[in-house]
Design a protein around this motif. Structure first.
Motif, short mmCIF file in Angstrom:
data_model
loop_
_atom_site.label_atom_id
_atom_site.label_comp_id
_atom_site.label_asym_id
_atom_site.label_seq_id
_atom_site.Cartn_x
_atom_site.Cartn_y
_atom_site.Cartn_z
N TRP A 197 0.83 -1.21 0.00
CA TRP A 197 0.00 0.00 0.00
C TRP A 197 0.87 1.26 0.00
O TRP A 197 0.62 2.20 -0.75
CB TRP A 197 -0.93 -0.01 1.21
CG TRP A 197 -1.77 1.23 1.33
CD1 TRP A 197 -1.46 2.36 2.02
CD2 TRP A 197 -3.03 1.48 0.70
NE1 TRP A 197 -2.46 3.30 1.89
CE2 TRP A 197 -3.44 2.78 1.08
CE3 TRP A 197 -3.86 0.71 -0.12
CZ2 TRP A 197 -4.63 3.34 0.65
CZ3 TRP A 197 -5.05 1.27 -0.55
CH2 TRP A 197 -5.43 2.57 -0.17
N ARG A 198 1.91 1.28 0.83
CA ARG A 198 2.79 2.45 0.89
C ARG A 198 3.50 2.68 -0.44
O ARG A 198 3.69 3.82 -0.87
CB ARG A 198 3.82 2.28 2.01
CG ARG A 198 3.23 2.33 3.41
CD ARG A 198 4.31 2.56 4.47
NE ARG A 198 5.40 1.59 4.39
CZ ARG A 198 5.36 0.40 4.97
NH1 ARG A 198 4.28 0.00 5.64
NH2 ARG A 198 6.40 -0.42 4.88
N GLU A 200 2.41 1.83 -3.49
CA GLU A 200 1.46 2.38 -4.46
C GLU A 200 1.09 3.81 -4.10
O GLU A 200 0.93 4.67 -4.98
CB GLU A 200 0.20 1.50 -4.52
CG GLU A 200 0.41 0.13 -5.13
CD GLU A 200 0.74 0.16 -6.62
OE1 GLU A 200 0.73 1.26 -7.22
OE2 GLU A 200 1.01 -0.91 -7.17
N LYS A 201 0.96 4.09 -2.81
CA LYS A 201 0.64 5.45 -2.37
C LYS A 201 1.73 6.42 -2.82
O LYS A 201 1.43 7.52 -3.32
CB LYS A 201 0.50 5.48 -0.85
CG LYS A 201 0.23 6.86 -0.28
CD LYS A 201 0.14 6.82 1.25
CE LYS A 201 -0.06 8.22 1.82
NZ LYS A 201 -0.14 8.18 3.31
N LEU A 204 1.34 7.13 -6.49
CA LEU A 204 0.18 7.98 -6.77
C LEU A 204 0.42 9.42 -6.33
O LEU A 204 -0.02 10.36 -7.00
CB LEU A 204 -1.06 7.40 -6.09
CG LEU A 204 -1.61 6.12 -6.73
CD1 LEU A 204 -2.58 5.42 -5.80
CD2 LEU A 204 -2.28 6.44 -8.06
N SER A 210 -4.68 10.73 -5.03
CA SER A 210 -4.90 10.15 -3.71
C SER A 210 -4.66 8.64 -3.77
O SER A 210 -4.94 8.00 -4.80
CB SER A 210 -6.33 10.42 -3.26
OG SER A 210 -6.70 9.56 -2.20
N PRO A 211 -4.18 8.04 -2.68
CA PRO A 211 -4.04 6.58 -2.67
C PRO A 211 -5.38 5.87 -2.79
O PRO A 211 -5.42 4.68 -3.11
CB PRO A 211 -3.38 6.29 -1.32
CG PRO A 211 -3.68 7.49 -0.48
CD PRO A 211 -3.70 8.65 -1.43
N ASN A 216 -5.34 2.96 -8.26
CA ASN A 216 -4.51 2.16 -7.36
C ASN A 216 -4.81 0.68 -7.61
O ASN A 216 -5.94 0.23 -7.40
CB ASN A 216 -4.82 2.53 -5.91
CG ASN A 216 -3.87 1.87 -4.92
OD1 ASN A 216 -3.26 0.84 -5.21
ND2 ASN A 216 -3.74 2.45 -3.74
#
Length: 381
Positions: A197-198, A200-201, A204, A210-211, A216
């Motif tokens: 997640w981090r 991909e965040k 982005l 925004s994540p 995403n």
């Protein structure tokens, strides 16, 4: 017929790699007859393959890495057809076990364990090959295969974290020196999704999004997994879901065993100020054993994969033992050894120490590397 991956004229020969399809009749036998036939799948992968490795030996030949894709049709076809095969095996088995068969709980779990061995040994390895490619169809098939084992975020974690940061504190799956598999496995399960997640965040944010934006890919992974869970529920209710999750757990366990073996104790040199040396061949444990290499489509030629991550599996190169640390056997016996941490450390800790002296004689204090207390690489998400 031989197990040679080249023909008499030196051309690449795809058919030996198709041996992975032999898992299909083994699964069918286990599902239809139960009993002792359930043991055939793990025996095939974990006993027969290592025995054949011992008999057949290593394959030290290196194909031309510039071979065009046009000459690799049958290699590519093998990886592309596996998703429908695996889909049929997983859900066909669920249907039979929950609606037709009259097996005991132990037999049912044994059959699904065999399915997990198959989806882990073949499915995840093929997914790994597919999502390393730029072709959207291949990447999509890789995502589908990972969703069948409820581990879709592995694609992000692997491409955006593992490859750029292998051998550094940012990489979740690089096992630290002296870290037993069970501890490493728990750590990966607890932190892997958050790490993806981090990553991909961070991507982005660089694109000013925004994540939570629909671009995403985490949402795609979760969506596909939800679809497959719904199919499992539609076939067998909550029992079907439980069995589906069980095979996924077995597959993930095999994947992380492999990750553990591939990089145990191997670290990149910290250059100061959050900078690390580039990835080099000696940052992966390598193996050139022929039969397990066929089964795992050359995943064991792991050093070259990290140096050339887009290179297709039949073109991966074997390095000389002077250039890379070599495993004593192919992957199956090594993953079994990893399940027994005291024995693993007895075999591999001396090898890691020898690796340190060979490649980094200038480093005298390895405590920060061993404990994972070095700073994360600059710019790591």
């Amino acid at each position: 017929m031989t197990l040679s991956t080249t023909d008499g004229k030196g051309r690449l020969n795809a058919w030996p790699y198709w041996m992975t399809l032999t898992f299909v009749p083994l699964v069918v036998l286990a599902v239809l007859f139960g009993g002792w036939t359930i043991l055939l799948i793990p025996i095939y992968g974990w006993v027969l393959m290592p025995l054949l490795d011992a008999v057949v030996g290593k394959d030290l030949r290196n194909p031309d890495p510039e071979t065009p894709d046009a000459e690799l049709f049958w290699f590519r076809l093998l990886t592309c057809i596996w998703f429908p095969v695996q889909f049929a095996l997983v859900f066909g088995t669920l249907y039979y076990l929950t609606r037709v068969g009259q097996y005991s709980t132990l037999e049912t779990l044994g059959i699904m364990f065999g399915i997990g061995v198959t989806t882990g040994t073949v499915g995840i390895v093929y997914a790994h090959e597919l999502f390393h490619k730029s072709n959207r169809v291949e990447r999509g098939l890789g995502d589908l295969l990972m969703a069948l084992v409820l581990y879709g975020h592995f694609r992000t974690e692997h491409l955006l974290v593992h490859h750029p940061y292998v051998g550094t504190p940012r990489d979740t799956v690089t096992a630290r020196y002296n870290e037993g598999f069970h501890r490493a496995y728990a750590r990966i399960l607890l932190t892997g999704f958050g790490s993806a997640w981090r990553a991909e965040k961070a991507m982005l944010v660089r694109r000013k999004r925004s994540p939570w934006h629909l671009s995403n890919p985490i949402w795609k992974y979760l969506g596909l997994q939800s679809v497959f869970l719904a199919i499992a529920f539609g076939i067998g209710g909550w029992v079907g879901v439980g069995l589906f999750v069980f095979q996924a757990f077995v597959a993930i366990w095999q994947l992380e065993l492999t990750n553990y073996v591939e990089h145990y104790g191997l670290t990149r040199k910290h250059l100061g100020d959050g900078k690390y040396e580039p990835v080099r061949p000696h940052h992966s444990w390598d193996s050139a054993h022929r039969v397990s290499g066929l089964l795992l489509i050359n995943l064991q030629r792991h050093a070259d994969h990290h140096v050339h991550p887009m290179r297709r599996f039949p073109l991966l190169q074997v390095y000389d033992e002077s250039e890379v640390p070599m495993l004593p056997t192919g992957y199956p016996p090594m993953t079994a050894l990893a399940m027994i941490p005291p024995l693993w450390r007895r075999v591999f800790n001396p090898r890691v120490r020898a690796w340190r002296k060979k490649f980094y004689p200038e480093i005298e204090d390895w405590s920060a590397y061993k404990n994972g207390t070095l700073p994360k690489p600059k710019g790591a998400g």
